[in-house]
Design a protein around this motif. Structure first.
Motif, PDB file in Angstrom:
ATOM      1  N   THR A 352      -3.601  14.106  32.674  1.00  0.00           N
ATOM      2  CA  THR A 352      -3.188  12.795  33.187  1.00  0.00           C
ATOM      3  C   THR A 352      -1.667  12.660  33.181  1.00  0.00           C
ATOM      4  O   THR A 352      -1.142  11.548  33.246  1.00  0.00           O
ATOM      5  CB  THR A 352      -3.804  11.634  32.385  1.00  0.00           C
ATOM      6  N   THR A 353      -0.963  13.793  33.097  1.00  0.00           N
ATOM      7  CA  THR A 353       0.496  13.790  33.195  1.00  0.00           C
ATOM      8  C   THR A 353       1.111  12.830  32.178  1.00  0.00           C
ATOM      9  O   THR A 353       2.031  12.071  32.468  1.00  0.00           O
ATOM     10  CB  THR A 353       0.955  13.433  34.623  1.00  0.00           C
ATOM     11  N   THR A 405     -11.376   9.209  33.930  1.00  0.00           N
ATOM     12  CA  THR A 405     -10.138   8.584  34.394  1.00  0.00           C
ATOM     13  C   THR A 405      -9.844   8.909  35.847  1.00  0.00           C
ATOM     14  O   THR A 405      -9.912  10.067  36.262  1.00  0.00           O
ATOM     15  CB  THR A 405      -8.948   9.053  33.528  1.00  0.00           C
ATOM     16  N   ALA A 406      -9.486   7.868  36.610  1.00  0.00           N
ATOM     17  CA  ALA A 406      -9.051   8.036  38.001  1.00  0.00           C
ATOM     18  C   ALA A 406      -7.730   7.302  38.165  1.00  0.00           C
ATOM     19  O   ALA A 406      -7.572   6.168  37.716  1.00  0.00           O
ATOM     20  CB  ALA A 406     -10.088   7.483  38.960  1.00  0.00           C
ATOM     21  N   GLY A 407      -6.768   7.955  38.815  1.00  0.00           N
ATOM     22  CA  GLY A 407      -5.477   7.326  39.044  1.00  0.00           C
ATOM     23  C   GLY A 407      -4.494   8.323  39.621  1.00  0.00           C
ATOM     24  O   GLY A 407      -4.765   9.538  39.686  1.00  0.00           O
ATOM     25  N   GLY A 428     -11.126  14.682  42.120  1.00  0.00           N
ATOM     26  CA  GLY A 428      -9.903  14.099  41.595  1.00  0.00           C
ATOM     27  C   GLY A 428     -10.093  13.131  40.447  1.00  0.00           C
ATOM     28  O   GLY A 428      -9.141  12.451  40.055  1.00  0.00           O
ATOM     29  N   VAL A 429     -11.297  13.054  39.892  1.00  0.00           N
ATOM     30  CA  VAL A 429     -11.586  12.145  38.776  1.00  0.00           C
ATOM     31  C   VAL A 429     -11.759  12.985  37.515  1.00  0.00           C
ATOM     32  O   VAL A 429     -12.595  13.885  37.468  1.00  0.00           O
ATOM     33  CB  VAL A 429     -12.850  11.313  39.053  1.00  0.00           C
ATOM     34  N   LEU A 430     -10.980  12.676  36.474  1.00  0.00           N
ATOM     35  CA  LEU A 430     -10.956  13.503  35.280  1.00  0.00           C
ATOM     36  C   LEU A 430     -12.028  13.103  34.278  1.00  0.00           C
ATOM     37  O   LEU A 430     -12.081  11.950  33.834  1.00  0.00           O
ATOM     38  CB  LEU A 430      -9.583  13.406  34.605  1.00  0.00           C
ATOM     39  N   HIS A 431     -12.863  14.060  33.906  1.00  0.00           N
ATOM     40  CA  HIS A 431     -13.795  13.899  32.799  1.00  0.00           C
ATOM     41  C   HIS A 431     -13.083  14.446  31.562  1.00  0.00           C
ATOM     42  O   HIS A 431     -12.953  15.657  31.392  1.00  0.00           O
ATOM     43  CB  HIS A 431     -15.105  14.632  33.088  1.00  0.00           C
ATOM     44  N   THR A 432     -12.630  13.535  30.705  1.00  0.00           N
ATOM     45  CA  THR A 432     -11.678  13.902  29.663  1.00  0.00           C
ATOM     46  C   THR A 432     -12.260  14.739  28.535  1.00  0.00           C
ATOM     47  O   THR A 432     -11.527  15.476  27.869  1.00  0.00           O
ATOM     48  CB  THR A 432     -11.061  12.638  29.024  1.00  0.00           C
TER      49      THR A 432
END
Length: 552
Positions: A352-353, A405-407, A428-432
């Motif tokens: 997530t940078t 997380t999406a963004g 493009g949606v992160l499964h953390t």
């Protein structure tokens, strides 16, 4: 609007934060160009008694780009930077972008096998290394990789004080390499060919441990960097009048974005100290009138315990964030009592940078009554975070599940690993892989990890890597590594080992063995020798049982 959207936006408090933002720059070079134009003669890097203005950094990074281009570097290639927190790190990073390349940060604690893995996986053609790291580590591995050009540099450059963490440092002769300062002087007036750097160009490869196998290079785009640099600026309220202290390692995503990119965007000077030392850090904060920093909670614990720390010394440090490891509420209270400043929790991943969540400034994070966990805050601008069950279904507030997380800060994927990208970042949606929940007021809490990854002072350690090294020891029959609670580091690495019949080894011997082969933070701080490692019927290690093994 779903309950998630509503709660996320309500938790932002400010109406301005509820609206999608205008992103001012679509790449990190453009934001730095604007800073140079706005304040060319303002300090942008301070390193002991050395000063580099925005104009000088622009010229030095131009020279770096011209130098590596002359050596054969081409747009799209990768440059590995293997160094501590020194000005040359920033110069090489910017110069790589200006040459159309991707910067790859390598942990200076990496030993030979770890560095070689990064060089090979990234396909780097240029290595920039501290002289000491080249002689001790890199010289023995670059020949077996695709690196064509090696540039070495000294921590003694760009300053003359030779004080603090530089005391006793010496230059090291590195035959067959290019000296960075000499290269910059030679190409200072050489024009840099224009390159096409857009929002989707990969700015960084930042390596993160995967759930299995070798590390994965997260492809952080220029859009990701520009977005989260602006997030730090706007969320915290940073401008050119602030002074940023670089306590987080620059190779880490927090240092890359919360230090370097934030400074490039705002023009606020970035103060570097080579390595973090508590006493020197306190002196630097007072001398430089530092106003902002972000780092692991262990940094702030060390400052509290420093002999020269005082409320007066840290008076200017009014904007503080901490992430990368759990923050005990008692530590927040103790720090505020001693220095008068509240530490704002922040949460994010390499993918997530840096931040996806932060405690809004002017507020205090609630504490979960059941677990004692401090909230990691609320999602930052333009970011939607869901809590889902194992089937991907949204869970209501209070229910525990995985954070998804999406963004605009979510990375493009993993370098040359389409399967891993599809698994962890589908569409493009992160499964953390982190487990937690959102309360009824929109605050998020992290309570566990979905996998067995260990988080020691914000550094991620994958147990299997440590186990594989332990298995290299002749006396080791079986090994299992777990994370155990540590009051200072949050978690620390512990190994359980069973020995081969007729063999012997002490815990101290095994710890020393790993230190020769791994970065220090990955090495077990404790080794317990037991008769048998608990396993399932199919032979799978039962790490959960090991975490609860009673002391002998």
């Amino acid at each position: 609007m779903s309950i998630y959207d509503e709660k996320v936006w309500l938790a932002q408090y400010s109406p301005a934060q509820r609206q999608p933002r205008t992103i001012e720059y679509d790449n990190a070079l453009a934001m730095f160009d604007a800073t140079v134009e706005r304040n060319p003669d303002g300090d942008i890097i301070r390193y002991f008694d050395g000063r580099i203005t925005a104009r000088e950094l622009d010229e030095l990074s131009d020279a770096f780009a011209a130098g590596i281009t002359d050596a054969g570097f081409r747009p799209g290639e990768r440059v590995v930077i293997y160094a501590q927190n020194i000005p040359q790190f920033v110069i090489a990073q910017l110069g790589t972008w200006k040459a159309g390349g991707t910067a790859v940060s390598a942990n200076p604690m990496y030993r030979a096998r770890e560095l070689e893995e990064i060089l090979r996986d990234s396909g780097a053609t240029v290595l920039v290394a501290l002289q000491s790291l080249y002689k001790d580590v890199a010289e023995n591995v670059v020949g077996s990789t695709g690196v064509r050009t090696v540039i070495t540099t000294s921590e003694l450059d760009f300053q003359s004080a030779n004080s603090g963490t530089l005391a006793g440092a010496e230059r090291v002769d590195c035959p067959g390499t290019i000296d960075l300062v000499t290269m910059l002087e030679r190409f200072r007036e050489t024009p840099v060919p224009p390159v096409d750097v857009g929002p989707d160009t990969v700015a960084f490869l930042t390596y993160t441990s995967g759930t299995t196998g070798p590390p994965k290079g997260a492809m952080t785009t220029h859009r990701n960097v520009a977005f989260n640099a602006q997030t730090y600026r706007d969320w915290i309220g940073i401008d050119a009048d602030d002074v940023i202290l670089g306590v987080a390692p620059l190779f880490h995503i927090t240092g890359l974005v919360g230090h370097i990119a934030l400074s490039l965007l705002t023009g606020a000077p970035l103060v570097l100290m080579y390595r973090m030392d508590p006493e020197a850090t306190v002196e630097t904060i007072q001398q430089q009138r530092v106003t902002f920093t972000v780092g692991s909670i262990t940094v702030f614990i060390a400052l509290m315990n420093s002999e020269n720390s005082s409320r007066e010394a840290l008076q200017s440090l009014t904007k503080i964030c901490s992430g990368g490891a759990p923050i005990p509420p008692s530590t927040l209270a103790a720090f505020e009592e001693k220095f008068g400043h509240y530490i704002h929790n922040i949460y994010g991943l390499t993918e997530t940078t840096s931040p996806s969540h932060c405690v809004p400034f002017g507020t205090r994070a609630p504490v979960d009554e059941l677990t004692g966990a401090t909230s990691v805050g609320v999602p930052v601008y333009d970011t939607v975070v869901r809590i889902v069950d194992d089937n991907g279904n949204d869970l209501p507030p209070g229910e525990i599940g995985e954070l998804v997380t999406a963004g605009p800060q979510v990375v493009a994927g993993y370098w040359n690993k389409p399967e891993a990208t599809a698994k962890s970042i589908p569409n493009g949606v992160l499964h953390t892989g982190d487990v937690g929940y959102m309360d009824a007021d929109g605050w998020f809490y992290i309570i566990d990890r979905k996998k067995d990854q260990i988080n020691a002072s914000g550094y991620k350690v994958w147990p299997r890597e440590v186990e594989d090294v332990l298995y290299e020891h002749d006396a080791v029959r079986e090994a299992a590594v777990v994370g155990v609670p540590d009051s200072y580091r949050g978690e620390t690495v512990k190994a359980f080992v069973s020995l081969r019949p007729g063999s012997s080894a002490t815990p101290e011997e095994l710890i020393a063995f790993t230190k020769e082969r791994l970065a220090t933070y990955k090495c077990p701080r404790e080794v317990e020798i037991i008769a048998e490692i608990p396993k399932t019927a199919t032979g799978k290690l039962l790490r959960r049982e090991l975490r609860t093994v009673p002391e002998p």
